[in-house]
Scaffold this motif. Structure first.
Motif, short mmCIF file in Angstrom:
data_model
loop_
_atom_site.label_atom_id
_atom_site.label_comp_id
_atom_site.label_asym_id
_atom_site.label_seq_id
_atom_site.Cartn_x
_atom_site.Cartn_y
_atom_site.Cartn_z
N MET A 58 0.81 -1.21 0.00
CA MET A 58 0.00 0.00 0.00
C MET A 58 0.85 1.28 0.00
SD MET A 58 -3.11 -1.20 2.49
CE MET A 58 -4.03 0.28 2.18
N PRO A 59 1.66 1.48 -1.04
CA PRO A 59 2.52 2.67 -1.05
C PRO A 59 1.72 3.97 -1.14
CG PRO A 59 2.56 1.59 -3.18
CD PRO A 59 1.77 0.71 -2.27
N ASP A 60 2.24 4.99 -0.46
CA ASP A 60 1.64 6.32 -0.58
C ASP A 60 1.99 6.92 -1.94
OD1 ASP A 60 0.58 6.50 2.14
OD2 ASP A 60 2.70 6.47 2.72
N LEU A 61 3.22 6.66 -2.38
CA LEU A 61 3.69 7.14 -3.68
C LEU A 61 4.29 5.97 -4.44
CD1 LEU A 61 5.67 10.32 -2.55
CD2 LEU A 61 3.38 10.27 -3.48
N LEU A 62 3.85 5.81 -5.67
CA LEU A 62 4.43 4.81 -6.56
C LEU A 62 5.07 5.57 -7.71
CD1 LEU A 62 4.86 1.84 -7.33
CD2 LEU A 62 2.61 1.88 -8.43
N CYS A 63 6.40 5.54 -7.77
CA CYS A 63 7.17 6.25 -8.78
C CYS A 63 7.59 5.25 -9.85
CB CYS A 63 8.41 6.90 -8.16
SG CYS A 63 8.05 8.07 -6.85
N LEU A 64 7.05 5.40 -11.04
CA LEU A 64 7.35 4.47 -12.12
C LEU A 64 8.20 5.16 -13.18
CD1 LEU A 64 3.83 2.82 -12.54
CD2 LEU A 64 5.76 2.06 -11.14
N GLN A 65 9.16 4.42 -13.71
CA GLN A 65 10.01 4.92 -14.77
C GLN A 65 9.90 3.98 -15.97
OE1 GLN A 65 11.88 3.92 -11.74
NE2 GLN A 65 11.11 5.77 -10.80
N GLU A 66 10.23 4.55 -17.13
CA GLU A 66 10.20 3.83 -18.40
C GLU A 66 8.81 3.25 -18.66
OE1 GLU A 66 13.17 1.09 -21.13
OE2 GLU A 66 13.35 0.92 -18.96
N THR A 67 7.81 4.12 -18.55
CA THR A 67 6.42 3.71 -18.77
C THR A 67 6.12 3.42 -20.23
OG1 THR A 67 5.73 6.02 -18.89
CG2 THR A 67 5.52 4.90 -16.74
N LYS A 68 6.83 4.09 -21.13
CA LYS A 68 6.71 3.88 -22.58
C LYS A 68 5.31 4.16 -23.11
CE LYS A 68 10.45 0.52 -22.95
NZ LYS A 68 10.83 -0.81 -23.46
N ILE A 69 4.66 5.18 -22.56
CA ILE A 69 3.32 5.57 -23.02
C ILE A 69 3.41 6.94 -23.67
CG2 ILE A 69 0.99 6.22 -22.21
CD1 ILE A 69 1.49 3.21 -22.19
N SER A 70 2.80 7.07 -24.84
CA SER A 70 2.79 8.35 -25.53
C SER A 70 1.65 9.22 -24.98
CB SER A 70 2.58 8.14 -27.04
OG SER A 70 1.29 7.58 -27.27
N PHE A 71 1.72 10.52 -25.25
CA PHE A 71 0.66 11.43 -24.82
C PHE A 71 -0.70 10.97 -25.34
CE2 PHE A 71 4.14 14.50 -24.10
CZ PHE A 71 3.79 14.94 -22.84
N GLU A 72 -0.71 10.47 -26.57
CA GLU A 72 -1.97 10.05 -27.19
C GLU A 72 -2.60 8.85 -26.47
OE1 GLU A 72 0.63 12.23 -29.83
OE2 GLU A 72 0.99 10.24 -28.96
N LYS A 73 -1.80 8.01 -25.86
CA LYS A 73 -2.33 6.80 -25.20
C LYS A 73 -2.43 6.96 -23.69
CE LYS A 73 -1.03 3.86 -28.86
NZ LYS A 73 -1.23 2.57 -29.34
N ARG A 74 -1.99 8.10 -23.19
CA ARG A 74 -1.96 8.33 -21.74
C ARG A 74 -3.35 8.23 -21.11
NH1 ARG A 74 -0.32 14.16 -19.91
NH2 ARG A 74 -2.22 14.49 -21.08
N GLU A 75 -4.34 8.84 -21.72
CA GLU A 75 -5.68 8.86 -21.14
C GLU A 75 -6.27 7.45 -21.03
OE1 GLU A 75 -9.91 10.78 -22.30
OE2 GLU A 75 -8.19 12.15 -22.39
N SER A 76 -6.15 6.66 -22.09
CA SER A 76 -6.70 5.30 -22.04
C SER A 76 -5.92 4.43 -21.06
CB SER A 76 -6.73 4.66 -23.43
OG SER A 76 -5.43 4.49 -23.93
N MET A 77 -4.62 4.63 -20.96
CA MET A 77 -3.82 3.86 -20.00
C MET A 77 -4.17 4.27 -18.57
SD MET A 77 -1.77 1.46 -19.20
CE MET A 77 -1.67 0.90 -20.87
N GLN A 78 -4.43 5.55 -18.36
CA GLN A 78 -4.82 5.99 -17.02
C GLN A 78 -6.16 5.37 -16.63
OE1 GLN A 78 -3.91 9.85 -15.61
NE2 GLN A 78 -5.79 10.01 -14.43
#
Length: 188
Positions: A58-78
């Motif tokens: 149950m982390p308070d903050l989850l910091c992810l790197q190298e997500t490899k998501i473009s701006f165009e796909k960000r909304e659907s991935m979120q």
């Protein structure tokens, strides 16, 4: 052992770690940092392990790197992540998490950082020091900055070594020093 077997046996994923020995404190902040090498792959291939890890830690903050998501796909991935979090924590708890993406605008499916935070930051900066590769999310909290970064790789042939050591590292150091003059900095 052959090379593939050695790599597989030495590979450790964050969900293999157990932080049960850390005693919670009312002012403690649990931060997890993870280079996911593609968040889509993580959600589709390792969702059971991710779910059990998040339930346990149950982390308070989850910091992810190298997500490899473009701006165009960000909304659907979120939307997919939000649905996943509802499945892990339930509607009420999952609604507490906020998502702060920084995606590469130079290449689709390249680099990228994401901060998933249960605590709403005072301010969030997506300043990438020098580039538009989506390499930093800087969140300001009352007592500290959390700087989630995906540091540039120098490349197999070291073709980006001078960029990394002469430009990126020094500019990031300057940024961290400037932030540290205001309050504590957690660099992940």
């Amino acid at each position: 052992k052959n090379k593939a077997t050695r790599q597989a046996s030495s590979s450790v994923r964050p969900f293999d770690f157990n932080l049960d020995d850390i005693k919670p404190h009312k002012e403690m902040l649990k931060i997890v940092s993870w280079n996911v090498n593609g968040i889509k792959s993580l959600l589709h291939k390792h969702s059971d392990s991710l779910k059990s890890y998040l339930e346990r830690e149950m982390p308070d903050l989850l910091c992810l790197q190298e997500t490899k998501i473009s701006f165009e796909k960000r909304e659907s991935m979120q939307e997919e992540l939000e649905e996943f979090y509802r499945g892990v924590f339930g509607e009420k708890e999952a609604s507490r998490y906020k998502y702060y993406w920084n995606c590469s605008s130079t290449k689709k499916g390249y680099s990228g950082t994401l901060l998933i935070s249960k605590i709403e930051p005072i301010n969030v900066d997506f300043g990438d020091v020098d580039s538009k590769e989506g390499r930093a999310v800087i969140a300001e909290f009352p007592n500290a900055f959390v700087v989630n970064t995906y540091v540039p790789n120098s490349g197999m042939k070291l073709d980006r070594l001078s960029y990394r050591t002469e430009e990126w590292d020094s500019k990031m150091r300057e940024k961290l020093e400037a932030l540290n003059k205001e309050k504590a900095v957690m660099y992940v």
